[in-house]
Design an enzyme around this catalytic site. Structure first.
Site, short mmCIF file in Angstrom:
data_model
loop_
_atom_site.label_atom_id
_atom_site.label_comp_id
_atom_site.label_asym_id
_atom_site.label_seq_id
_atom_site.Cartn_x
_atom_site.Cartn_y
_atom_site.Cartn_z
N ILE A 197 0.91 -1.11 0.01
CA ILE A 197 0.06 -0.06 -0.06
C ILE A 197 1.00 1.15 -0.06
CG2 ILE A 197 -1.76 1.27 1.16
CD1 ILE A 197 -2.57 -1.57 2.72
N ASP A 257 11.03 3.48 6.86
CA ASP A 257 10.74 1.99 6.88
C ASP A 257 12.33 1.57 7.41
OD1 ASP A 257 10.62 -1.02 6.24
OD2 ASP A 257 9.00 -0.31 5.14
N ALA A 271 -3.73 0.94 8.43
CA ALA A 271 -3.20 -0.11 8.41
C ALA A 271 -3.74 -0.88 9.60
CB ALA A 271 -1.89 0.15 9.01
N ARG A 272 -3.51 -0.85 10.94
CA ARG A 272 -3.94 -1.68 12.03
C ARG A 272 -4.14 -0.54 13.01
NH1 ARG A 272 -5.50 -4.31 8.50
NH2 ARG A 272 -5.59 -6.56 8.27
N ASP A 306 -9.25 4.68 9.56
CA ASP A 306 -10.26 3.88 9.15
C ASP A 306 -10.31 2.56 9.88
OD1 ASP A 306 -12.12 2.80 6.83
OD2 ASP A 306 -10.28 1.61 6.30
N GLU A 344 -11.62 -2.77 17.58
CA GLU A 344 -12.46 -2.57 16.42
C GLU A 344 -13.67 -3.55 16.28
OE1 GLU A 344 -10.81 -1.32 12.26
OE2 GLU A 344 -11.45 -3.40 12.10
N HIS A 355 -13.40 0.96 8.62
CA HIS A 355 -12.77 -0.06 7.96
C HIS A 355 -13.20 -0.38 6.63
CE1 HIS A 355 -9.65 -3.50 9.07
NE2 HIS A 355 -9.60 -3.23 7.60
N LEU A 356 -13.40 0.91 5.78
CA LEU A 356 -13.80 0.91 4.46
C LEU A 356 -12.79 1.07 3.30
CD1 LEU A 356 -16.84 3.48 4.67
CD2 LEU A 356 -16.92 0.95 4.54
#
Length: 335
Positions: A166, A185, A245-246, A269, A274, A293-294
């Site tokens: 992503i 990263d 992401a999470r 999101d 969740e 979470h769309l």
């Protein structure tokens, strides 16, 4: 053409017609023998024992049962798992890799709508659309015609945390815009960052210098609360945080404290937990914009996942290498 292998669906049954609408199902059945009315949701179910015994290919998706030793014993001819979704970490086990079963994932296809969602949120956040929407709704007035200071998408720094599929797709989508992207990263070196066309920065520097920060790192024990109180405090006043992401990557208590001051805003999101409890302050804080979470594949986008699997099935039948094969040795640092 070689004889088509026997295949079976193992996923949430109600998703099959969405991921594999008629035209995609027809494409898939050019390469495998598969019955769309038989969907495995329990590998121990006696009713699917005969089907599993002859299954060579599993077409999996959200809701796939765990492929443990007992499940694999029930499918002794299984040689490939084609996953019509993103991560395979939730249902694969070391036994899959030990038995030499090849696994393919539609994670690259699922990455595209997440990157598109993120791009849209970056552009909207740069205009401070969410705050001005609320202001217009409550005041029914706005200084039309005036130049609004402090907003705009000209030369803003977009900080990308994680060169995942992503994150990499987002870098590509940002290129036509007058935005300045940078990356943090720990698994990317300068040479790879140069190939991606972005500067590589330590996370702290990225946090200090980004107008908009977007999170695309995997969920691992090491990334839990990757962004906590210390990290959020490094972000400049007025910065926007986007998380697709999470939820566990973000310390929500620390974020709530920042949002209460009005110093930062956030587009979330994903959350932790969740779904959020009904009394979470995030629902009402003016600096928080929540979506359920769309960002990942939804609606007609899930057809792209089915097409990816059909194409992989074609490669499998032709004896070609799978384009989206999963490297199990990298799963510990993958989404």
């Amino acid at each position: 053409m070689p004889e088509r292998p026997q295949a079976a669906f193992a996923m949430t049954a109600q998703n099959v017609p969405h991921v594999f609408p008629p035209e995609v199902l027809t494409r898939l059945r050019e390469y495998v023998e598969i019955d769309p009315t038989l969907v495995v949701h329990d590998f121990t179910d006696p009713r699917v024992r005969e089907t599993l015994a002859r299954t060579e290919v599993l077409v999996t998706g959200w809701g796939c049962p765990v492929l443990d030793a007992a499940a694999l014993d029930a499918a002794p001819r299984l040689r490939a798992v084609l996953h019509a979704a993103g991560s395979v970490k939730g249902f694969t086990t070391p036994e899959v890799w030990r038995r030499g079963i090849v696994v393919s994932s539609a994670a690259a296809a699922n990455a595209l709508p997440v990157a598109e969602y993120t791009l849209a949120m970056i552009l909207l956040a740069g205009k401070n659309v969410f705050a001005f929407r609320d202001q217009l709704r409550t005041r029914r007035a706005f200084p039309y015609g005036d130049i609004v200071p402090g907003i705009g998408n000209f030369h803003r720094r977009v900080g990308i945390v994680g060169a995942s599929r992503i994150g990499r797709r987002l870098i590509e989508l940002l290129r036509p815009y007058d935005l300045s992207a940078a990356l943090a990263d720990p698994y990317v070196d300068e040479a790879e960052a140069d190939r991606l066309g972005v500067p590589l920065l330590p996370l702290d520097e990225l946090l200090r210098t980004s107008d908009i920060l977007t999170v695309h790192a995997p969920e691992t024990p090491e990334t839990r609360h990757l962004l906590g109180a210390r990290e959020l405090a490094l972000m400049p006043t007025g910065a926007v945080l986007i998380n697709t992401a999470r939820g566990s990557l973000l310390d929500h208590d620390a974020l709530i404290q920042e949002l209460r001051t009005g110093r930062l805003t956030a587009v979330l999101d994903v959350t932790d937990p969740e779904p959020l409890p009904a009394d979470s302050p995030l629902f009402d804080l003016p600096g928080a914009f929540l979506t359920p979470h769309l960002a990942g594949s939804q609606g007609n986008e899930v057809t792209r996942l089915g097409l990816t699997v059909a194409e992989e099935a074609g490669r499998l039948l032709a004896g070609d290498a799978l384009l989206h094969a999963v490297d199990h040795t990298a799963l510990d640092r993958a989404a």
